[in-house]
Design an enzyme around this catalytic site. Structure first.
Site, PDB file in Angstrom:
ATOM      1  N   PHE A  11       0.823  -1.229   0.101  1.00 44.98           N
ATOM      2  CA  PHE A  11       0.066  -0.068  -0.108  1.00 44.98           C
ATOM      3  C   PHE A  11       0.803   1.328   0.106  1.00 44.98           C
ATOM      4  CE2 PHE A  11      -3.887   2.592   1.340  1.00 44.98           C
ATOM      5  CZ  PHE A  11      -4.738   2.133   0.293  1.00 44.98           C
ATOM      6  N   ALA A  13       2.704   3.952  -2.976  1.00 46.51           N
ATOM      7  CA  ALA A  13       2.391   4.921  -3.839  1.00 46.51           C
ATOM      8  C   ALA A  13       1.359   4.279  -4.775  1.00 46.51           C
ATOM      9  CB  ALA A  13       3.461   5.719  -4.725  1.00 46.51           C
ATOM     10  N   GLU A 152      -0.041  -4.905 -17.188  1.00 45.97           N
ATOM     11  CA  GLU A 152       0.064  -4.076 -17.864  1.00 45.97           C
ATOM     12  C   GLU A 152       1.079  -2.887 -17.172  1.00 45.97           C
ATOM     13  OE1 GLU A 152      -1.107  -2.956 -21.167  1.00 45.97           O
ATOM     14  OE2 GLU A 152       0.731  -1.895 -20.790  1.00 45.97           O
ATOM     15  N   VAL A 155       5.107  -2.359 -17.021  1.00 47.28           N
ATOM     16  CA  VAL A 155       5.957  -1.718 -17.974  1.00 47.28           C
ATOM     17  C   VAL A 155       5.289  -0.451 -18.466  1.00 47.28           C
ATOM     18  CG1 VAL A 155       6.909  -1.962 -20.361  1.00 47.28           C
ATOM     19  CG2 VAL A 155       6.613  -3.832 -18.917  1.00 47.28           C
ATOM     20  N   GLY A 157       4.102   2.282 -16.809  1.00 46.57           N
ATOM     21  CA  GLY A 157       2.962   3.013 -16.064  1.00 46.57           C
ATOM     22  C   GLY A 157       1.793   3.032 -16.827  1.00 46.57           C
ATOM     23  N   GLU A 213      15.485   8.144  -6.984  1.00 41.20           N
ATOM     24  CA  GLU A 213      15.660   7.710  -5.790  1.00 41.20           C
ATOM     25  C   GLU A 213      16.975   7.868  -5.227  1.00 41.20           C
ATOM     26  OE1 GLU A 213      13.990   3.931  -4.980  1.00 41.20           O
ATOM     27  OE2 GLU A 213      12.819   3.819  -7.196  1.00 41.20           O
ATOM     28  N   ASP A 224      16.255  -1.176 -14.323  1.00 40.15           N
ATOM     29  CA  ASP A 224      14.702  -1.243 -14.394  1.00 40.15           C
ATOM     30  C   ASP A 224      14.211  -1.286 -16.057  1.00 40.15           C
ATOM     31  OD1 ASP A 224      12.109  -0.027 -13.272  1.00 40.15           O
ATOM     32  OD2 ASP A 224      12.350   1.340 -15.065  1.00 40.15           O
ATOM     33  N   LYS A 228      12.023  -4.328 -17.633  1.00 41.84           N
ATOM     34  CA  LYS A 228      10.863  -3.935 -18.571  1.00 41.84           C
ATOM     35  C   LYS A 228      11.006  -4.658 -19.842  1.00 41.84           C
ATOM     36  CE  LYS A 228       9.511  -0.106 -16.013  1.00 41.84           C
ATOM     37  NZ  LYS A 228      10.216   1.442 -15.915  1.00 41.84           N
ATOM     38  N   GLY A 320       3.974   7.439 -11.982  1.00 34.66           N
ATOM     39  CA  GLY A 320       2.872   8.423 -11.457  1.00 34.66           C
ATOM     40  C   GLY A 320       1.992   7.491 -10.664  1.00 34.66           C
TER      41      GLY A 320
END
Lengths: 341, 341
Positions: A11, A13, A152, A155, A157, A213, A224, A228, A320
């Site tokens: 729980f 972002a 979905e 990869v 967002g 980060e 990252d 993906k 986001g």
């Protein structure tokens, strides 16, 4: 009215984004699909909130932000219960697994997903870790247990690349995927191009803005984007590969001079993922400044090369909380649709 | 093995592209969907070829290119038969209506589609004329007759904007669509930007390359983009509007000086279509050179603004016989899928 009960494990972002998205789209989804989505459990590292009749999404977000954990949800909070236990405590239809990405073990996501599938539950995840390490194992498990498994959000967002490739282009064969799959590095390179600043300076700026980060390794070393790439290679091209198979170079050694030289010739330097039946690599590449690869800021993009339709590009926000949640919600709705037909 | 019989009316570049696409994807579509697509009729302005057991797609293209009309297809050719008559002569499942666009009457496409729907046949079209004049009438007719009506190829060729918006984003509400919907004008403006050349010069160059037509009015005056805007406004935003409702400005008065001035500030001039619940217009606009709106050449693009997923952009080839055919084939496969479930 149909009802779909979901358990959200994780729980942060993204998990909060899912609660917010469910809350804000409730009326529309009821009207359009005759569907109600109930959050029957939400768990974070400190505990969980559980309620068969559905938790209040707004209340979940409020409790999390005020008290630091959903474990303090009034009347329905439980401290010291972990995700696996939560899945035994409540009747649900679909697990929304949004725990942090771990690219060494894939945990705790892998165990959560495995349990849910074995219990006959559908699964939606935004987690790249287990997928880039154990893709085939997880897909096979979903098939064996006859459950839906969608990812979905893992990869790009809000950039709907997997559903897009699988559902919108049935007539074409997809031959390769080339794209920018990491928003942090795209932000850093875009700023270096616009400002002529150094990598170190720009990274610091990105960290101050909350875009990079504190430990930026996974982004700036290309890991990252590599995760993906593995997911896209498996899901879209049908390859069987894992993170070990990716040839990865990051952006840490790119100099303002190199960017300036490229710029003089009408090129930008971008961290590009290349995925085809033979190739699987992530590294800095020159792209024409007027091409779809030259998108700026934290945007993600991917170009699909097809036999009939030529090159088709999708661009969207790569990160986001609400954007990623929109991809999760799309997967949930598509699972519900497939259960209907 | 399932069988889908199609009648192709109109056998210009797009019609021939459909035949070629069917021929080249036959094996794959059989394998993937257990589906065989037979062309049972193909008609052009001089006549038709008709065969219940399926015409040879390659032979159709060969006869058309060698003799000028499919009417000379060996053993199955018919001179002096028009499209409407063809539809009475053969048993078929789906009309592929690819006659030329007429933005005054919508004919002959409108009559062909109307007849097919009344006869209970599904319809796929690439034609913008009738759709931008009589969208609601045609949609209502499809609904009354319980047939499928699909027209992905009418907007943006291979750029799959309609299916994308309708199927890939179920969780988000689409608030507006902003895009470049005409490849010819995008080519002209891109060249003017790159070369500093005048509109007249560049138009001539585009005509020599076969990118602009001898009479370029529909493209350069923005009418083609306006037709496509009407289709998107109806299909994606649920508006009820026609070509008359679009505020249109073309590109004929754009000077090299204006382009140069914009360029100095980091902007390009593009012919932009803006479609929202209040706005419906096509005209030249300034776009940031690093934005997704700055795509070059004959590319088309569209950005969907959504409530949850933010802005999502699709870029693809706006024209081309095989690219447009790929969109038609996608519609045919989707119709077949919907008939199965």
């Amino acid at each position: 009215m149909f009802l779909m009960k979901i358990s959200i494990i994780g729980f942060g972002a993204v998990g909060q984004g899912v609660a917010k998205a469910i809350s804000s789209t409730q009326q529309r989804i009821k009207k359009k699909y005759n569907l109600k989505i109930d959050i029957v459990a939400a768990a974070d590292s400190k505990g969980a909130a559980i309620r068969e009749d559905g938790l209040d999404p707004q209340k979940l977000i409020e409790v999390k932000s005020e008290k630091g954990s959903v474990a303090y949800y009034p009347d329905h909070g439980h401290e010291n219960i972990d995700g696996l236990q939560v899945l035994d405590e409540v009747e649900y239809d679909c697990l929304v697994e949004v725990t942090p990405t771990n690219i060494i073990t894939g945990e705790p996501g892998k165990s959560l997903i495995t349990k849910a599938m074995k219990d006959g539950k559908d699964v939606v995840t935004s987690n790249k870790g287990h997928l880039s390490l154990f893709y085939k194992e997880l897909i096979d498990l979903a098939r064996e247990n006859n459950v839906n498994f969608k990812f979905e959000a893992s990869v790009g967002g809000a950039m709907p690349i997997i559903n897009f490739a699988q559902e919108t282009l049935p007539s074409s064969r997809i031959e390769s995927i080339i794209g920018i799959l990491n928003g942090t590095t795209n932000f850093i390179l875009s700023r270096m191009t616009a400002e002529g600043s150094s990598y170190e300076q720009t990274l610091k700026e990105a960290q101050e803005l909350g875009i990079a980060e504190t430990d930026p390794t996974q982004d700036v070393e290309g890991l990252d984007a590599a995760c993906k790439s593995v997911i896209l290679a498996n899901a879209i091209l049908g390859r069987e590969c894992t993170l070990d198979d990716v040839e990865v170079t990051g952006i840490t050694r790119i100099t303002p001079e190199a960017i300036e030289l490229a710029k003089e010739d009408g090129y930008h330097i971008k961290l590009i993922a290349e995925i085809s039946h033979d190739i699987l690599r992530v590294g800095p590449r020159l792209v024409k400044e007027t091409s779809p690869y030259a998108v700026d800021g934290t945007l993600n993009m991917a170009t699909l090369r097809t036999d009939l339709a030529g090159e088709i590009t999708v661009i969207g926000k790569g990160a986001g909380s609400l954007e990623t949640a929109s991809a999760i919600l799309t997967d949930i709705i598509n699972i519900w649709k497939s259960r209907q037909s």
